[in-house]
Design a protein around this motif. Structure first.
Motif, PDB file in Angstrom:
ATOM      1  N   ALA A  92       0.844  -1.189   0.000  1.00 61.54           N
ATOM      2  CA  ALA A  92       0.000   0.000   0.000  1.00 61.54           C
ATOM      3  C   ALA A  92       0.880   1.239   0.000  1.00 61.54           C
ATOM      4  N   ALA A  93       0.353   2.319  -0.534  1.00 62.24           N
ATOM      5  CA  ALA A  93       1.024   3.622  -0.514  1.00 62.24           C
ATOM      6  C   ALA A  93      -0.007   4.669  -0.132  1.00 62.24           C
ATOM      7  N   VAL A  94       0.401   5.632   0.685  1.00 55.87           N
ATOM      8  CA  VAL A  94      -0.522   6.640   1.204  1.00 55.87           C
ATOM      9  C   VAL A  94       0.141   8.008   1.211  1.00 55.87           C
ATOM     10  N   ILE A  95      -0.578   9.015   0.727  1.00 56.76           N
ATOM     11  CA  ILE A  95      -0.176  10.413   0.909  1.00 56.76           C
ATOM     12  C   ILE A  95      -1.168  11.046   1.876  1.00 56.76           C
ATOM     13  N   LEU A  96      -0.679  11.488   3.020  1.00 56.14           N
ATOM     14  CA  LEU A  96      -1.526  12.117   4.023  1.00 56.14           C
ATOM     15  C   LEU A  96      -1.488  13.636   3.882  1.00 56.14           C
ATOM     16  N   PRO A  97      -2.553  14.320   4.279  1.00 58.16           N
ATOM     17  CA  PRO A  97      -2.535  15.787   4.257  1.00 58.16           C
ATOM     18  C   PRO A  97      -1.568  16.337   5.305  1.00 58.16           C
ATOM     19  N   THR A  98      -1.114  17.543   5.110  1.00 56.16           N
ATOM     20  CA  THR A  98      -0.117  18.132   6.009  1.00 56.16           C
ATOM     21  C   THR A  98      -0.686  18.438   7.390  1.00 56.16           C
ATOM     22  N   ILE A  99      -2.004  18.376   7.546  1.00 54.17           N
ATOM     23  CA  ILE A  99      -2.624  18.651   8.841  1.00 54.17           C
ATOM     24  C   ILE A  99      -3.158  17.371   9.496  1.00 54.17           C
ATOM     25  N   PHE A 100      -2.773  16.223   8.970  1.00 52.07           N
ATOM     26  CA  PHE A 100      -3.298  14.951   9.487  1.00 52.07           C
ATOM     27  C   PHE A 100      -2.820  14.707  10.912  1.00 52.07           C
ATOM     28  N   GLU A 101      -3.748  14.250  11.760  1.00 51.55           N
ATOM     29  CA  GLU A 101      -3.422  13.844  13.126  1.00 51.55           C
ATOM     30  C   GLU A 101      -4.210  12.583  13.474  1.00 51.55           C
ATOM     31  N   ASN A 102      -3.575  11.688  14.190  1.00 53.04           N
ATOM     32  CA  ASN A 102      -4.275  10.508  14.708  1.00 53.04           C
ATOM     33  C   ASN A 102      -3.440   9.911  15.829  1.00 53.04           C
ATOM     34  N   LYS A 103      -4.027   9.778  17.006  1.00 54.08           N
ATOM     35  CA  LYS A 103      -3.298   9.298  18.172  1.00 54.08           C
ATOM     36  C   LYS A 103      -3.260   7.769  18.273  1.00 54.08           C
TER      37      LYS A 103
END
Length: 221
Positions: A30-41
């Motif tokens: 898998a490959a993923v591009i996340l947004p620059t404001i992504f957060e997840n604890k």
């Protein structure tokens, strides 16, 4: 806490795979591009997460990612080019399938994404010269235990794991005696005992040591 970015580029892609050590089923990348404001604890290396946590994270990643892709490479291709090359080729294919061209790629492990580009194998996707040049043009960095350090690699590990598990659940219905719904094709004692009793299937990786003593195996279509 996992870091969001390694390179400073906003279109940074994390990529990872699941199922490399299995005796049956695909290796899934898998490959993923996340947004620059992504957060997840909660997000972490998929191996550190429960099945319930991975199931919870999968739709969050899919909805919040700028883009993502998933690729299965099946046993016939694994047997032809070997599992290490198949794992890398799966991640390369995922990069080519993304909606956005990455500016930078971070890869879990210790091997460059550009290793063994354009293998001329019988099975699976064949890369065009244009695709090979595109992959060569994108800077990339391999990061040991990157899935426990960077959010995008962790997200890719979760998608690779959940999509592969779903596939193994499906083929379990065809060959329930191997209990792939539970062991997902890994070399558990139960799985090897079933191979010894029932032989192999079209989903087994014949280049792997399926039994410790390599007893004579039967084959099921």
């Amino acid at each position: 806490m996992l870091q969001l970015n390694y390179s400073g580029f906003s279109l940074e892609t994390g990529t990872d795979e699941a199922g490399r050590g299995c005796l049956a089923g695909p290796v899934t990348a898998a490959a993923v591009i996340l947004p620059t404001i992504f957060e997840n604890k909660i997000l972490n290396d998929s191996k550190q997460l429960s099945e319930k946590a991975r199931a919870l994270l999968k739709p969050i990643i899919e909805e919040q990612a700028l883009c993502f892709s998933v690729t299965h490479l099946f046993p016939n291709e694994i047997d032809e080019i070997n599992i290490l090359n198949a794992s890398m080729k799966g991640m390369q294919e995922c990069i080519l399938k993304l909606k956005h061209i990455p500016e930078y790629i971070i890869v879990d492990g210790n091997r460059s994404l550009n290793a063994k580009l354009g293998l001329k194998n019988t099975f699976g996707k064949q890369f065009s010269d244009k695709e090979i040049e595109l992959l060569k043009s994108i800077p990339n960095q391999s990061i040991i235990k990157g899935d426990a350090k960077f959010l995008s690699i962790a997200a890719a590990s979760v998608l690779a794991k959940t999509y592969r598990d779903e596939y193994m659940d499906q083929i379990h219905e065809e060959f329930p005696m191997y209990n792939w719904k539970q062991n997902k094709g890994y070399p558990t004692k139960e799985h090897r005992e079933a191979i010894k009793k029932y032989g192999t299937t079209k989903y087994h990786r014949m280049s792997f040591r399926l039994l410790p003593d390599q007893l004579e195996l039967n084959f099921f279509e």
